[in-house]
Design an enzyme around this catalytic site. Structure first.
Site, PDB file in Angstrom:
ATOM      1  N   TRP A 177       0.857  -1.188   0.000  1.00  0.00           N
ATOM      2  CA  TRP A 177       0.000   0.000   0.000  1.00  0.00           C
ATOM      3  C   TRP A 177       0.893   1.237   0.000  1.00  0.00           C
ATOM      4  O   TRP A 177       1.821   1.325   0.817  1.00  0.00           O
ATOM      5  CB  TRP A 177      -0.868  -0.049   1.263  1.00  0.00           C
ATOM      6  N   ASP A 227      -0.714  -5.441   9.487  1.00  0.00           N
ATOM      7  CA  ASP A 227      -1.739  -4.474   9.094  1.00  0.00           C
ATOM      8  C   ASP A 227      -2.999  -5.273   8.749  1.00  0.00           C
ATOM      9  O   ASP A 227      -2.984  -6.094   7.829  1.00  0.00           O
ATOM     10  CB  ASP A 227      -1.233  -3.671   7.881  1.00  0.00           C
ATOM     11  N   LYS A 236     -13.491  -0.543   6.456  1.00  0.00           N
ATOM     12  CA  LYS A 236     -14.107  -1.359   5.399  1.00  0.00           C
ATOM     13  C   LYS A 236     -15.140  -2.323   5.983  1.00  0.00           C
ATOM     14  O   LYS A 236     -16.267  -2.380   5.513  1.00  0.00           O
ATOM     15  CB  LYS A 236     -13.057  -2.181   4.650  1.00  0.00           C
TER      16      LYS A 236
HETATM   17  C1  LMR Z   1      -6.945   2.121  -0.252  1.00  0.00           C
HETATM   18  O1  LMR Z   1      -5.917   1.443  -0.272  1.00  0.00           O
HETATM   19  O2  LMR Z   1      -7.518   2.516  -1.284  1.00  0.00           O
HETATM   20  C2  LMR Z   1      -7.594   2.438   1.071  1.00  0.00           C
HETATM   21  O3  LMR Z   1      -6.908   1.828   2.094  1.00  0.00           O
HETATM   22  C3  LMR Z   1      -7.832   3.881   1.278  1.00  0.00           C
HETATM   23  C4  LMR Z   1      -6.601   4.654   1.553  1.00  0.00           C
HETATM   24  O4  LMR Z   1      -6.565   5.338   2.581  1.00  0.00           O
HETATM   25  O5  LMR Z   1      -5.664   4.613   0.757  1.00  0.00           O
END
Ligand code: LMR
Length: 398
Positions: free
Chosen positions: A130, A211, A246
């Site tokens: 991420w 996470d 979520k």
């Molecule tokens: C995402 O990965 O789209 C979500 O977790 C929202 C974010 O805060 O990035």
């Protein structure tokens, strides 16, 4: 002040939502940010949340501060979700939990706390991960390093390469793992692989930080916590960032939690004392509403059951969209084997769309996909999936 300062780039995920909002196209589709949408394309408030809010409104008597670590009932319920009703971690008192503002807040508080005691540690992130993981831990002052995870050829976890990476990580470094529904790849470890990874962590002495933003979006609340259980069973120090954005749809209530599991209950008490000082200088104490909603739902057997049903509904709709996307692409003769899309779990598919195609889809079709080709399956509905498949088919020929 700002005259000689260059503007910062837009956020790679939330910036996309801003651009989407400003797009006048009637056919626009947002497959960017990880937010659940129903068949009507709306992000619903769960019925269990609505009921819990009514209960809270009727009984709320004060807006006074919560404790620094948040509501104790919330913390207890979060631990049950993580370790099971009467899991050993709970009965032995080896875990402490604080309400944090969202999963991101939990990651950052955990990062700040770790930095205090491991100032020279590196934080190891999966390749890929991420986008915001990098920003959060860099801003907490850590140097980052990358461990192998995803193989773009097989569109699966490269477990051998992952093990080799994890075995090379020194004691005292921090390893950030996605507990389930890996973001962005959608590919997870099997139960036996989790066991192996937890054993490596114990042997090497690195600190696992899990996470956990999608509990219940993979298989079920219980099955998705396998990695947590495996690490907890080894008795090592463990950090867990939970998010209820979520699975409870509480995105804008910033409802998350940081849980620290320690080898003993005495260690836990020390951990909590430092967790509180870290929070106090950051945001002082948490916002109440989201945590109280979650605590109300989880501690009420009827609402708890209703939540599990609504969560299953979201999970099943996303799975159905996975199959329909594959069928739609095959029906249009798009080259390639797309079966991997149905094997991935959670909200996302790492679609394999090139950055060139991602840019083309945005410019020409007002379809928004995160750079690197991550698609939010929950943004697909029966009304827009044909349009998206047509666009991807057309994009193959650009
Ligand atoms: C995402 O990965 O789209 C979500 O977790 C929202 C974010 O805060 O990035």
């Amino acid at each position: 002040m700002w005259k000689n300062i260059e503007a910062a780039p837009a956020d790679s995920i939330l910036g996309l939502t801003e651009a989407f909002r400003n797009d006048p196209s009637a056919q626009k589709v947002n497959l960017g940010v990880g937010v659940y949408k129903d068949e009507e394309g709306k992000t619903p408030i769960l019925n269990c949340v609505k009921t819990a809010e009514k209960i809270l409104l009727a009984k709320e008597e004060s807006k006074s501060y919560l404790p620094i670590s948040g509501d104790p009932v919330y913390a207890a319920e979060v631990q049950k979700l993580l370790f099971g009703e009467s899991g050993e971690v709970i009965t032995s008192g080896r875990a402490v939990t604080a309400h944090a503002p969202g999963g991101t807040g939990a990651l950052r508080v955990g990062g700040d706390l770790l930095k205090k005691f491991y100032p020279d540690a590196k934080v190891w992130i999966s390749n890929p991960t991420w986008a915001n993981h990098k920003g959060v831990f860099k801003t907490a002052g850590f140097e980052l390093a990358v461990y192998d995870y995803y193989n773009p050829e097989t569109k699966a976890v490269d477990f051998e390469a992952m093990v080799t990476s994890l075995e090379s990580i020194p004691a005292g470094d921090i390893v950030l793992l996605h507990a389930c529904c890996h973001n962005p790849s959608g590919v997870d470890l099997s139960d036996t692989e989790w066991k192996q990874v937890a054993a490596i962590g114990k042997e090497k002495g690195w600190i696992p930080f899990l996470d956990f933003a999608y509990q219940g979006f993979g298989e079920s609340v219980e099955k998705d916590r396998c990695g947590i259980e495996e690490f907890a069973a080894t008795g090592v120090d463990l950090f867990i960032a939970s998010s209820f954005s979520k699975n409870f749809g509480l995105y804008n209530e910033r409802t998350g939690a940081l849980t620290i599991v320690s080898p003993t209950a005495q260690d836990s008490a020390v951990a909590m004392s430092h967790l509180k000082t870290t929070i106090r200088v950051n945001y002082s104490n948490p916002p109440a509403h989201g945590g109280l909603v979650v605590a109300t739902i989880l501690s009420n057997p009827e609402l708890h059951k209703q939540w599990l049903g609504e969560l299953a509904g979201m999970r099943d709709r996303i799975k159905a969209m996975r199959s329909e996307l594959v069928e739609g692409l095959v029906a249009r003769g798009v080259k390639g084997d797309f079966s991997y899309i149905t094997r991935q779990r959670g909200m996302f598919s790492f679609s394999g769309l090139s950055d060139e195609i991602v840019a083309w889809l945005r410019t020409n079709k007002s379809i928004y996909v995160v750079g690197g080709g991550r698609i939010n399956l929950a943004g697909l509905t029966r009304a827009n999936i044909g349009y998206v498949c047509d666009a991807i088919a057309e994009a193959q020929n650009i």
